[in-house]
Enzyme design. Structure first.
Site, PDB file in Angstrom:
ATOM      1  CD  GLU A 177      14.843 -14.777  -9.737  1.00  0.00           C
ATOM      2  OE1 GLU A 177      14.267 -15.071  -8.673  1.00  0.00           O
ATOM      3  OE2 GLU A 177      14.634 -13.720 -10.350  1.00  0.00           O
ATOM      4  CG  ASN A 203       1.971   0.432   4.228  1.00  0.00           C
ATOM      5  OD1 ASN A 203       3.125   0.776   4.238  1.00  0.00           O
ATOM      6  ND2 ASN A 203       1.625  -0.819   3.980  1.00  0.00           N
ATOM      7  N   GLY A 204      -0.144  -1.352   6.369  1.00  0.00           N
ATOM      8  CA  GLY A 204       0.234  -2.237   7.482  1.00  0.00           C
ATOM      9  C   GLY A 204      -0.920  -3.178   7.771  1.00  0.00           C
ATOM     10  NE  ARG A 245       4.609   1.444  -0.124  1.00  0.00           N
ATOM     11  CZ  ARG A 245       5.703   1.213   0.580  1.00  0.00           C
ATOM     12  NH1 ARG A 245       6.872   1.475   0.064  1.00  0.00           N
ATOM     13  NH2 ARG A 245       5.631   0.725   1.786  1.00  0.00           N
ATOM     14  CB  CYS A 297      -0.943   0.093   1.191  1.00  0.00           C
ATOM     15  SG  CYS A 297      -2.111  -1.250   1.299  1.00  0.00           S
ATOM     16  CE  LYS A 322      10.848  -3.391  -7.704  1.00  0.00           C
ATOM     17  NZ  LYS A 322      10.998  -4.812  -8.039  1.00  0.00           N
TER      18      LYS A 322
HETATM   19  C1  F6R Z   1      10.255 -11.415  -7.330  1.00  0.00           C
HETATM   20  C2  F6R Z   1      10.450 -10.396  -6.342  1.00  0.00           C
HETATM   21  C3  F6R Z   1      10.212 -10.741  -4.928  1.00  0.00           C
HETATM   22  C4  F6R Z   1      11.166  -9.964  -4.015  1.00  0.00           C
HETATM   23  C5  F6R Z   1      10.818 -10.229  -2.552  1.00  0.00           C
HETATM   24  C6  F6R Z   1      11.786  -9.553  -1.604  1.00  0.00           C
HETATM   25  O1  F6R Z   1      10.554 -10.965  -8.614  1.00  0.00           O
HETATM   26  O2  F6R Z   1      10.767  -9.284  -6.674  1.00  0.00           O
HETATM   27  O3  F6R Z   1      10.297 -12.102  -4.702  1.00  0.00           O
HETATM   28  O4  F6R Z   1      12.469 -10.362  -4.280  1.00  0.00           O
HETATM   29  O5  F6R Z   1       9.521  -9.768  -2.296  1.00  0.00           O
HETATM   30  O6  F6R Z   1      11.798  -8.181  -1.808  1.00  0.00           O
HETATM   31  P1  F6R Z   1      13.045  -7.300  -1.368  1.00  0.00           P
HETATM   32  O7  F6R Z   1      14.180  -7.682  -2.209  1.00  0.00           O
HETATM   33  O8  F6R Z   1      12.592  -5.887  -1.598  1.00  0.00           O
HETATM   34  O9  F6R Z   1      13.280  -7.594   0.077  1.00  0.00           O
END
Ligand code: F6R
Length: 606
Positions: free
Chosen positions: A478, A98-99, A27, A2, A601
């Site tokens: 991956e 957010n939370g 987000r 969010c 993200k």
């Molecule tokens: C997949 C992806 C997610 C992030 C995961 C951790 O493409 O992007 O699996 O890698 O949510 O996010 P970060 O790296 O921001 O801690």
């Protein structure tokens, strides 16, 4: 997850709020909404779906206000429908959140018994009703917040406007990031500091337990006790990367293409630092570790898993790997001399952050490898390493993954150098082979046409299996993750040697099997696994280097072959065709590549 954006200003802020929400849409994009104060009253506009739907609504129902809060949602409690879109409001107060409020059910029952009429299925609406009760009882907003916040279990970043309090926005933070800023005759708040970069130069990253009051041109920060404190202003650093797709159809495509330059630049910096005796910049206190515990989630976890080989083989330090989401539950034994490595693109992932805090509470030195510098992990870790990918907009991590890999490869060499247990020739050799990576990645990008033709086939498959051994095993995981999240085709990655212990049962006539097989010490064994797949009717596609290609040709197998690269660093190069396979499978399936369904993200909830 969010995104929150808000402002208190003299002039109309709705256009800036919409732009800010656009920057925060990574987000979450399930719904979006605005809440504003107009003549002392709360007015809302909310729409299901991405921000574009809200923008459309504003065309028919325009809104103009100097005091407003906005939200872009990633649904946790309650379906992604309009009635669950933020802000949640009563006649007295509107709240964006957010939370997660973990005790929302008890609070809701209590409030309903007292006459509150909930209109959403969200956990967040309890915050609006709790505040409403306090405001109705005559408490001014900050005092109302002071009473309400201790009742919330879980995490929150809150933006609040209250009827009758024109030109004021209130904010509070616990567990979810929130930054505030001022500029000219306006004050701003946002879930990430970078989003404030368009409207201000300086910001305060609120700490857990802090509250803020925004008025035009003024920001006041308080402890939870309402004791006012002198805010710690910092310059807003943007991680570069203009928000522009350029010639590319999607941000994800652009980000895949940016990889050679990112790696080239990082390599140049690394070489310069090594030459100038600044190796420690690349590894922080990791070089003194007797043992490393690496914690991360998702793609970042696979980066750490890939890098384990380098940290063990090159840096010669044993590495334990932990998923952020499992770490605290497991409460692993942390041996004397352990240094923790937290890997996170966003620096906000709740599970990784919780692990960081736990490690700090156990007095384990922490090193965060992050891409976003104005992030909570960067703020809280003992040392910060940079992954130098620049801003990544596509929800699926591509360039951040290879940049993380590079940073960890460099960390391994830096550690080796600092520990003094390698000869200059060995170090030169490591550096020389690593230096070939950017060009090899450039060559890998040129494979787009072959990746597209395989990717299109994957889009039609029921399931796709990915295999790899050694350092290629995390790449298989991956590759499968990338295919799942971008194309929604079911995919699983396995250690090639594990195939016969169960997963082989999945192989049917025509099952596509992507085999990551650069010509390293495991190559022949992996080739045997390929034959097992063929014997069961599976259709392998090899991803490897020129040697892989020659064997594939001999055996009549399809192969995507990158330029030759030292097998130690091959994962940095093999990652690229895997990204492009997933990308093209997604395009074939007409998916929203930059914003896959159900994802966000920055995963700021546990
Ligand atoms: C997949 C992806 C997610 C992030 C995961 C951790 O493409 O992007 O699996 O890698 O949510 O996010 P970060 O790296 O921001 O801690």
């Amino acid at each position: 997850m969010c995104g929150i954006f808000g402002a208190s200003a003299v002039d109309n802020v709705i256009p800036q709020l919409m732009t800010g929400l656009g920057d925060l849409e990574y987000r979450g994009y399930d719904s979006a909404g605005l809440g504003a104060l107009k003549n002392g009253r709360i007015v809302r506009r909310r729409a299901q779906g991405p921000l574009a739907s809200l923008a459309q609504l504003l065309e028919t129902e325009p809104l103009s206000a100097g005091t407003a809060i906005g939200h872009t949602r990633w649904a946790t409690h309650g379906e992604p429908r309009r009635h669950n879109a933020h802000p949640h409001a009563t006649a007295r107060v509107a709240v964006v959140h957010n939370g997660i409020v973990e005790n929302h059910a008890e609070l809701r029952a209590e409030l309903e018994a007292k006459g509150a009429q909930f209109r959403s299925d969200t956990d967040s609406e309890v915050v609006a009703w709790l505040l409403d009760r306090e405001l109705a009882g005559g408490a001014p907003p900050l005092r109302a917040l002071r009473r309400v916040l201790p009742r919330l279990r879980g995490s929150y970043a809150l933006g609040i406007v209250c009827a009758g309090y024109d030109e004021r926005v209130f904010a509070a933070r616990r567990g979810s990031p929130l930054a505030v800023a001022r500029a000219g005759r306006a004050a701003w708040l946002a879930s990430d500091a970078e989003a404030l970069g368009r409207v201000a130069h300086e910001m305060v990253l609120l700490e857990d337990g802090q509250l803020a009051e925004l008025r035009p041109g003024k920001v006041r920060v308080f402890e939870e006790s309402l004791q006012e404190i002198e805010p710690c202003w910092r310059r807003i650093e943007t991680s570069g990367g203009v928000l522009d797709r350029g010639q590319h159809a999607t941000f994800t495509h652009k980000e895949i293409y940016e990889q050679p330059e990112i790696l080239e630049q990082a390599l140049a910096e690394f070489r310069a630092d090594l030459a100038a005796g600044r190796a420690a910049r690349w590894c922080g206190p990791l070089w003194r570790a007797k043992r490393i515990v690496a914690v991360a989630c998702g793609t970042s976890y696979y980066a750490a898993q890939t890098a384990r080989t380098w940290l063990e083989r090159v840096a010669q330090i044993p590495v334990d790997l932990e998923l952020g989401s499992e770490f605290q539950t497991r409460q692993p034994i942390l041996a004397e001399g352990t240094v923790a490595l937290l890997v996170s693109q966003s620096g906000e992932t709740a599970d990784t952050l919780a692990a960081l805090r736990y490690l700090r509470s156990r007095e384990v030195p922490t090193v965060a490898l992050v891409n976003v510098h104005a992030s909570t992990m960067a703020m809280e870790a003992d040392a910060v390493l940079s992954c130098r990918a620049g801003r990544e907009v596509g929800v699926a991590s591509t360039k951040a993954f290879t940049a993380q890999l590079f940073a960890l490869a460099a960390a391994s060499i830096a550690i080796r150098k600092l520990r003094g247990n390698a000869s200059p020739t060995e170090l030169d050799e490591l550096l020389a082979t690593l230096s070939r990576v950017p060009d090899a990645v450039r060559g890998a990008i040129e494979l787009e046409d072959s990746c597209a033709s395989v990717g299109r086939k994957l889009a039609k498959a029921q399931q796709v299996i990915y295999l790899g051994r050694g350092a290629s095993y995390p790449l298989a995981l991956e590759g499968a993750l990338k295919l799942k999240e971008l194309s929604y085709v079911h995919a699983e990655g396995f250690a090639a040697g594990e195939l016969k212990h169960g997963p082989l049962a999945l192989i049917e006539r025509g099952t596509p099997v992507i085999v990551v097989a650069p010509s390293d010490a495991t190559f022949n064994k992996t080739l045997s696994n390929v034959r097992e797949v063929i014997a069961r009717g599976g259709e392998p596609v090899l991803v490897g280097d020129p040697h892989t290609a020659s064997i594939a040709k001999r055996d009549g197998l399809p192969c995507i072959a990158t330029p030759a690269i030292d097998s130690l660093w091959a994962p940095l190069v093999m990652a690229v065709p895997l990204q492009m396979l997933a990308y093209h499978a997604a395009c074939e399936g007409d998916r929203d590549v930059d914003r896959p369904r159900n994802l966000a993200k920055s995963v700021t909830v546990e």
